[in-house]
Enzyme design. Structure first.
Site, PDB file in Angstrom:
ATOM      1  N   GLY A  61       7.722   8.078   9.602  1.00 31.94           N
ATOM      2  CA  GLY A  61       6.551   7.562   9.894  1.00 31.94           C
ATOM      3  C   GLY A  61       5.620   7.157   8.610  1.00 31.94           C
ATOM      4  O   GLY A  61       4.572   6.591   8.545  1.00 31.94           O
ATOM      5  N   GLY A  62       6.252   7.841   7.325  1.00 28.93           N
ATOM      6  CA  GLY A  62       5.457   7.771   6.281  1.00 28.93           C
ATOM      7  C   GLY A  62       5.581   6.524   5.390  1.00 28.93           C
ATOM      8  O   GLY A  62       6.499   5.511   6.117  1.00 28.93           O
ATOM      9  N   ILE A  84       7.088   5.582   2.791  1.00 27.65           N
ATOM     10  CA  ILE A  84       8.547   5.262   2.240  1.00 27.65           C
ATOM     11  C   ILE A  84       9.551   5.308   3.283  1.00 27.65           C
ATOM     12  O   ILE A  84      10.457   4.542   3.549  1.00 27.65           O
ATOM     13  CB  ILE A  84       8.953   6.662   1.080  1.00 27.65           C
ATOM     14  CG1 ILE A  84       8.004   6.300  -0.179  1.00 27.65           C
ATOM     15  CG2 ILE A  84      10.614   6.295   0.836  1.00 27.65           C
ATOM     16  CD1 ILE A  84       8.289   4.770  -0.954  1.00 27.65           C
ATOM     17  N   ILE A 121      15.185  11.575  -0.896  1.00 26.23           N
ATOM     18  CA  ILE A 121      14.174  10.799  -1.586  1.00 26.23           C
ATOM     19  C   ILE A 121      13.269  11.717  -2.377  1.00 26.23           C
ATOM     20  O   ILE A 121      12.616  12.549  -2.022  1.00 26.23           O
ATOM     21  CB  ILE A 121      13.224  10.111  -0.725  1.00 26.23           C
ATOM     22  CG1 ILE A 121      13.883   9.328   0.629  1.00 26.23           C
ATOM     23  CG2 ILE A 121      12.380   9.235  -1.253  1.00 26.23           C
ATOM     24  CD1 ILE A 121      14.990   8.482  -0.063  1.00 26.23           C
ATOM     25  N   LYS A 161       7.966  13.185 -10.402  1.00 24.30           N
ATOM     26  CA  LYS A 161       7.315  14.675 -10.708  1.00 24.30           C
ATOM     27  C   LYS A 161       8.197  15.831 -10.667  1.00 24.30           C
ATOM     28  O   LYS A 161       7.480  16.983 -10.924  1.00 24.30           O
ATOM     29  CB  LYS A 161       5.794  14.756  -9.672  1.00 24.30           C
ATOM     30  CG  LYS A 161       4.943  13.498  -9.857  1.00 24.30           C
ATOM     31  CD  LYS A 161       3.985  13.698  -8.551  1.00 24.30           C
ATOM     32  CE  LYS A 161       2.766  12.635  -8.697  1.00 24.30           C
ATOM     33  NZ  LYS A 161       3.179  11.227  -8.774  1.00 24.30           N
ATOM     34  N   SER A 221       1.564   3.342  -1.135  1.00 25.27           N
ATOM     35  CA  SER A 221       1.815   4.431  -0.322  1.00 25.27           C
ATOM     36  C   SER A 221       0.661   5.337  -0.016  1.00 25.27           C
ATOM     37  O   SER A 221      -0.279   4.933  -0.584  1.00 25.27           O
ATOM     38  CB  SER A 221       2.847   5.422  -1.043  1.00 25.27           C
ATOM     39  OG  SER A 221       2.325   5.841  -2.278  1.00 25.27           O
ATOM     40  N   GLU A 226      -2.084  18.139 -12.123  1.00 26.04           N
ATOM     41  CA  GLU A 226      -1.693  16.622 -12.597  1.00 26.04           C
ATOM     42  C   GLU A 226      -1.156  16.741 -14.162  1.00 26.04           C
ATOM     43  O   GLU A 226      -1.898  17.282 -15.006  1.00 26.04           O
ATOM     44  CB  GLU A 226      -2.734  15.673 -12.180  1.00 26.04           C
ATOM     45  CG  GLU A 226      -2.583  14.269 -12.681  1.00 26.04           C
ATOM     46  CD  GLU A 226      -3.907  13.509 -12.126  1.00 26.04           C
ATOM     47  OE1 GLU A 226      -3.446  12.142 -11.739  1.00 26.04           O
ATOM     48  OE2 GLU A 226      -4.980  13.817 -12.123  1.00 26.04           O
TER      49      GLU A 226
END
Length: 620
Positions: free
Chosen positions: A289-290, A292, A404, A408, A451, A549
């Site tokens: 359901g995401g 990607i 997947i 990062k 996304s 980040e």
């Protein structure tokens, strides 16, 4: 008076047009006789009855050929041919009436003159009515003026759809084809694109619709760049493949997005690669359901699987993708499973029940600040979730397993990236150490536009609210790819592995986030506010890097990369950890997670992922 007529129901307008023809047709015959005898007062007493017969002969023909079905305000040049056809038939019948009625006093040549005049009167009446109707609409029209780039089939269909709608009023066409310039399409003039800003200014128009669905992304990008920073709101139609039977609907129109500006022309998929893992196979997607995962599902069902199993923890997300797929692929076996990737028994039961042959593991926690603030859930879901799905795949005899991953994972500065890198190491160790039927492949790529973790939806919302648009740092840079392209490449890369391979997608050129923010503001028809003068509409504010980040993302840990036979897929050659060392440390990490020892879990993560340098420890 005309305003009252314009508001009448359609049946009354048809009646008025019919009455007009009943008057004009005898007038056309009288004009023809007057011209033939050269007198304004011809003697028609001997065949006066013929003037009453003309409308009774002609109007039924007009009704039969559909002349009264045409909507006056949307008339085009085809009406001329319809009128000529109808008048010609009526003249032939009129000649028969003249012969049978013995109207010998009627000059025979006047019938030919009547044909010309009748066509002129009927056609003129329609175009005069159309002009009056459109003039009235322009006076009272509160719709937003819009110009259309592209006067081809899509542009014509779009203009017709807009003319009948309540939102937009097309005022001008622009087209690269010089042969079309100066012509009228659907009553709208076609102009040179070089004159676009002047023409739009004259028409008080600030919106431009790009109606070129078959154009390449490169060409669309060139057009969009012409209007950047010009106080023009750009809108577009989807690609030709998304339009049903080539028909354009108003709801297909959308604002031009950064995907139109940053997107590349796609490389045609290698069908043999996609088919090897999907065609006539039972395919399971975790995290279905995401953003990607759902796009993977959409593309998988297009490539002939025997069945697809949607494995998802979020009930609503699972419901949405299931409903979408069932609507479009009613013939396909679609199975929806609510489940947690940490529940091995449930995974095993599902894989055995549906005899799963290919697994795409997209389930992951990927929001950097959230995982940074919730380290144990992030590590359990990303690392041990991957391990659990891999073990269940081996035990149930799954043939292909595709993870997947993310950019990062390369020299990570946050827990999310480190956990994804550790997931890669887990699969590499399993692939090398165990004799099993499952072929493990990892695919690593950067940000995807739109996304759930992308900055694009956030920027859109901030622009809609009037700003400010918040950027973490003026130098922060990211790779971007559209979701469909990313999913398509994942499906192809997953079929290329031999076992334990890490594939890297060609993400194109990196993009500065601040430049992305500026483009999005300008595409909305607004101006970036100058911090010194205050001029402009939307300001950009820098809020500082979020926890964990990085300024720059990378796709490779080292420089060792191999090309594949696909131009946008590369194989990364990177180090790994022996299974005996890795799994003993993983067991310690599992125990630390179970008792909630955050620091110990983080230390073990640093020990296993040697490239992991938390952002808090970096010297800036």
């Amino acid at each position: 008076m005309f305003q009252i007529i314009a508001t009448l129901p359609r049946k009354y307008k048809i009646l008025l047009m019919l009455i007009c023809d009943v008057v004009l047709l005898p007038l056309a015959l009288w004009s023809a006789v007057a011209l033939r005898v050269g007198s304004f007062d011809p003697d028609v007493s001997s065949y006066l009855w013929l003037f009453f017969a003309v409308p009774f002969v002609t109007v039924p023909i007009f009704i039969r050929i559909g002349l009264y079905r045409a909507v006056i305000r949307y008339l085009d040049d085809k009406i001329i041919y319809t009128v000529i056809y109808g008048v010609t038939l009526s003249v032939l019948l009129l000649l028969a009436v003249v012969v049978m009625g013995r109207a010998t006093a009627l000059p025979r040549s006047s019938v030919i003159i009547y044909w010309v005049i009748a066509v002129a009167y009927i056609v003129s009446s329609r175009f005069i009515a159309r002009g009056l109707m459109r003039s009235l609409e322009r006076i009272e029209d509160h719709r937003q003026p819009v110009a259309i780039y592209g006067a081809g089939r899509a542009g014509l269909q779009t203009a017709i759809a807009l003319l009948s709608g309540p939102e937009y009023r097309p005022v001008a066409f622009f087209d690269d084809n010089e042969e079309l310039r100066g012509r009228n399409v659907a009553g709208i003039r076609v102009h040179d694109p070089e004159d676009a800003l002047e023409v739009m200014a004259v028409n008080n128009c600030r919106q431009l619709l790009i109606a070129m669905p078959s154009a390449t992304r490169t060409r669309r990008k060139e057009i969009i760049q012409k209007f950047e920073g010009k106080d023009v709101v750009l809108k577009t139609l989807p690609g030709m493949g998304e339009l049903v039977n080539g028909r354009v609907r108003i709801e297909d129109i959308r604002d031009v997005g950064v995907e139109d500006l940053l997107g590349r022309d796609p490389v045609p998929p290698f069908q043999d690669l996609i088919a090897s893992c999907i065609l006539d196979r039972s395919v399971l997607v975790t995290g279905a359901g995401g953003s990607i995962g759902s796009e993977l599902c959409r593309q998988i069902v297009q490539n002939g699987p025997k069945q697809i199993i949607l494995f998802e923890q979020n009930e609503f997300a699972l419901y949405k993708i299931e409903q979408e797929l069932r609507k479009n692929y009613a013939y396909l076996e679609i199975h929806s499973v609510l489940g947690d990737v940490l529940n091995k028994e449930h995974l095993l039961k599902t894989m055995n029940q549906y005899r799963v042959q290919t697994v795409y593991h997209a389930a992951a926690y990927k929001h950097v600040p959230l995982v940074e603030a919730n380290i144990i859930p992030g590590v359990r879901n990303n690392v041990f979730g991957t391990l659990t799905v891999a073990q269940a795949s081996i035990e149930s005899g799954v043939e292909n397993f595709v993870l997947i991953s993310t950019d990062k994972a390369v020299r990570p500065t946050n827990v999310m990236g480190a956990s994804k890198r550790l997931s890669e190491l887990v699969l590499q160790a399993i692939a090398k150490s165990e004799k099993n039927p499952t072929r493990f492949t990892m695919v690593r790529f950067g940000n995807v536009l739109g996304s759930s973790g992308s900055v694009v939806p956030l920027f859109k919302e901030q622009i809609r609210a009037g700003g400010p648009v918040t950027v973490t740092h003026p130098e922060v840079t990211r790779y971007f790819m559209t979701i469909p392209e990313a999913a398509q490449l994942v499906l192809q890369a997953g079929a290329m592995g031999k076992g334990g391979d890490v594939f890297v997608l060609d993400m194109g050129e990196p993009v500065k986030i601040v430049d992305l923010a500026k483009k999005m503001i300008e595409l909305s028809g607004l101006e970036v506010r100058d911090p010194l003068t205050g001029a402009g509409d939307i300001s950009i504010e820098y809020v500082g890097l979020r926890p964990g980040e990085k300024l720059y993302e990378e796709l490779l840990i080292g420089d060792n990369v191999e090309k594949t036979h696909h131009p946008r897929i590369m194989r990364a050659v990177e180090g790994m950890i022996e299974a005996s060392i890795l799994f003993s440390k993983l067991e310690l990490m599992r125990q630390a997670c179970e008792v909630g020892e955050v620091e110990k879990s983080k230390l073990l993560l640093k020990e296993l992922v040697c490239e992991y340098k938390p952002a808090s420890e970096l010297i800036t």
